[in-house]
Scaffold this motif. Sequence first.
Motif, PDB file in Angstrom:
ATOM      1  N   ARG A 165      29.658  44.177  43.488  1.00  0.00           N
ATOM      2  CA  ARG A 165      30.012  43.833  42.107  1.00  0.00           C
ATOM      3  C   ARG A 165      30.639  45.034  41.388  1.00  0.00           C
ATOM      4  O   ARG A 165      31.598  44.885  40.618  1.00  0.00           O
ATOM      5  CB  ARG A 165      28.767  43.371  41.353  1.00  0.00           C
ATOM      6  N   GLN A 166      30.091  46.210  41.644  1.00  0.00           N
ATOM      7  CA  GLN A 166      30.606  47.392  40.961  1.00  0.00           C
ATOM      8  C   GLN A 166      32.041  47.695  41.369  1.00  0.00           C
ATOM      9  O   GLN A 166      32.858  48.129  40.539  1.00  0.00           O
ATOM     10  CB  GLN A 166      29.706  48.596  41.263  1.00  0.00           C
ATOM     11  N   LEU A 171      38.412  46.699  40.012  1.00  0.00           N
ATOM     12  CA  LEU A 171      39.642  45.913  39.950  1.00  0.00           C
ATOM     13  C   LEU A 171      39.949  45.513  38.514  1.00  0.00           C
ATOM     14  O   LEU A 171      41.114  45.501  38.092  1.00  0.00           O
ATOM     15  CB  LEU A 171      39.506  44.659  40.816  1.00  0.00           C
ATOM     16  N   VAL A 172      38.900  45.164  37.775  1.00  0.00           N
ATOM     17  CA  VAL A 172      39.083  44.783  36.373  1.00  0.00           C
ATOM     18  C   VAL A 172      39.516  45.992  35.545  1.00  0.00           C
ATOM     19  O   VAL A 172      40.474  45.920  34.762  1.00  0.00           O
ATOM     20  CB  VAL A 172      37.786  44.180  35.809  1.00  0.00           C
ATOM     21  N   GLU A 173      38.825  47.098  35.728  1.00  0.00           N
ATOM     22  CA  GLU A 173      39.114  48.300  34.938  1.00  0.00           C
ATOM     23  C   GLU A 173      40.531  48.811  35.169  1.00  0.00           C
ATOM     24  O   GLU A 173      41.183  49.305  34.242  1.00  0.00           O
ATOM     25  CB  GLU A 173      38.106  49.397  35.296  1.00  0.00           C
ATOM     26  N   HIS A 174      41.014  48.668  36.412  1.00  0.00           N
ATOM     27  CA  HIS A 174      42.327  49.216  36.752  1.00  0.00           C
ATOM     28  C   HIS A 174      43.381  48.132  36.953  1.00  0.00           C
ATOM     29  O   HIS A 174      44.428  48.396  37.554  1.00  0.00           O
ATOM     30  CB  HIS A 174      42.216  50.063  38.027  1.00  0.00           C
ATOM     31  N   ALA A 175      43.127  46.929  36.462  1.00  0.00           N
ATOM     32  CA  ALA A 175      44.068  45.821  36.672  1.00  0.00           C
ATOM     33  C   ALA A 175      45.454  46.164  36.139  1.00  0.00           C
ATOM     34  O   ALA A 175      46.473  45.864  36.785  1.00  0.00           O
ATOM     35  CB  ALA A 175      43.542  44.547  36.029  1.00  0.00           C
ATOM     36  N   ASP A 176      45.526  46.781  34.975  1.00  0.00           N
ATOM     37  CA  ASP A 176      46.823  47.145  34.402  1.00  0.00           C
ATOM     38  C   ASP A 176      47.468  48.290  35.172  1.00  0.00           C
ATOM     39  O   ASP A 176      48.679  48.279  35.436  1.00  0.00           O
ATOM     40  CB  ASP A 176      46.666  47.525  32.934  1.00  0.00           C
ATOM     41  N   ASP A 177      46.658  49.291  35.542  1.00  0.00           N
ATOM     42  CA  ASP A 177      47.203  50.447  36.256  1.00  0.00           C
ATOM     43  C   ASP A 177      47.718  50.070  37.639  1.00  0.00           C
ATOM     44  O   ASP A 177      48.770  50.540  38.073  1.00  0.00           O
ATOM     45  CB  ASP A 177      46.125  51.528  36.407  1.00  0.00           C
ATOM     46  N   TRP A 178      46.961  49.237  38.347  1.00  0.00           N
ATOM     47  CA  TRP A 178      47.319  48.892  39.728  1.00  0.00           C
ATOM     48  C   TRP A 178      48.124  47.600  39.818  1.00  0.00           C
ATOM     49  O   TRP A 178      48.521  47.206  40.901  1.00  0.00           O
ATOM     50  CB  TRP A 178      46.061  48.766  40.576  1.00  0.00           C
ATOM     51  N   LEU A 226      32.159  40.687  32.796  1.00  0.00           N
ATOM     52  CA  LEU A 226      33.425  41.308  33.171  1.00  0.00           C
ATOM     53  C   LEU A 226      33.846  40.991  34.602  1.00  0.00           C
ATOM     54  O   LEU A 226      35.003  41.217  34.973  1.00  0.00           O
ATOM     55  CB  LEU A 226      33.331  42.830  33.003  1.00  0.00           C
ATOM     56  N   LEU A 227      32.931  40.487  35.409  1.00  0.00           N
ATOM     57  CA  LEU A 227      33.239  40.245  36.813  1.00  0.00           C
ATOM     58  C   LEU A 227      34.381  39.236  36.954  1.00  0.00           C
ATOM     59  O   LEU A 227      34.388  38.193  36.306  1.00  0.00           O
ATOM     60  CB  LEU A 227      32.007  39.724  37.549  1.00  0.00           C
TER      61      LEU A 227
END
Length: 347
Positions: A165-166, A171-178, A226-227
């Motif tokens: 999960r972590q 993926l959520v935290e870096h969705a815009d960056d990646w 957030l998941l």
Amino acid sequence: MRKLLLAQVGGLVAWGLVLASTPAWSADGGNADPVAEAATEKNTTDPVPAVQTSDAVEDPGQSVEVRQFLDLRYSESDGTAGLFDLHIPVSDQHTITTSDAGEVIVEGEPRPAVLMIHGGGWAIGDKWTLRAYCDRLAQLGFIVVNMNYRLAPQHQFPRQVDDVRQVLLQLVEHADDWKIDLSRVGMFGYSAGGHLSALIGVLGNEERSTQMLASEWPRDDPRWELLPPIAAVCAGGPPCDFRIVPDDNAGLSYFLGGTPREVPNNYVAASPTAHVSPGDPPTQLIHGEKDLLVPIENSEKFAAALMEAGVAVSLTVVENQGHMMTLFHPKTKQHIKDFFTKHLLQR
């Protein structure tokens, strides 16, 4: 230590995962997992550079550059448990740069992502064993994240599930960056990694109280909300149902924290088959016909439950192959590629 680890993984015998009278993971080292052992050895003797470039070739005459960002950190767990790798394909439509702080920045349209989870009986193994698969998927146009997780017996269930999960939160935290399309996130794992992939997949639409049986997160933890939803799960050789372990059998205590009599909720919470329901993600199961470590009945019964619930599921049987060689079989490679292409790329 070697005998201890083999004995722990041999605990899968507990509910008939080994059909023969001699355990497939013998304490004398006769049938140890060569991939898991190689992972342990490589991790301690062969450090990998932080960034690499590879030319992943899936089809003859076709080569796509893949940037590998290795040993990034998603948690503060000791050693390598809190590390993951990021595989990003290079294309005319996507550019990749790194900031002064070392952050990876991708420019272009969002693409689907696949999270990869290694096997090893929840007690050994390392992410590098799936690195070639990561490059193959990245070549097709996926952002691929390849994770380590905390290992038993030092860390018992459900910590491995929370680690998955972590990483999903990365993926959520870096969705815009990646440039990740969070509506197209898939998961692949083999053996213990297949179990973790399948479990996360079927738990995603369960009540919070059920999810918490397989987590140390508190009910009001904001991370639950957030998941990302899981759009597709591919699991190879997965153990799927621990509920039939005899009440006083301690074979899986190293992972589940006790016998079924002592911690009955853990044996239910850790069983993907117990949580199947309508709305679970499309699932591709791959299993060796002659798998003596995790018999094919695990996947057959899991697939039957998914089908009964109306979930799109396919079970691919790799003829005349056992547990480990199924992972490397050409049929396995092809079905992983076809499944994620259909359910993530072509959506």
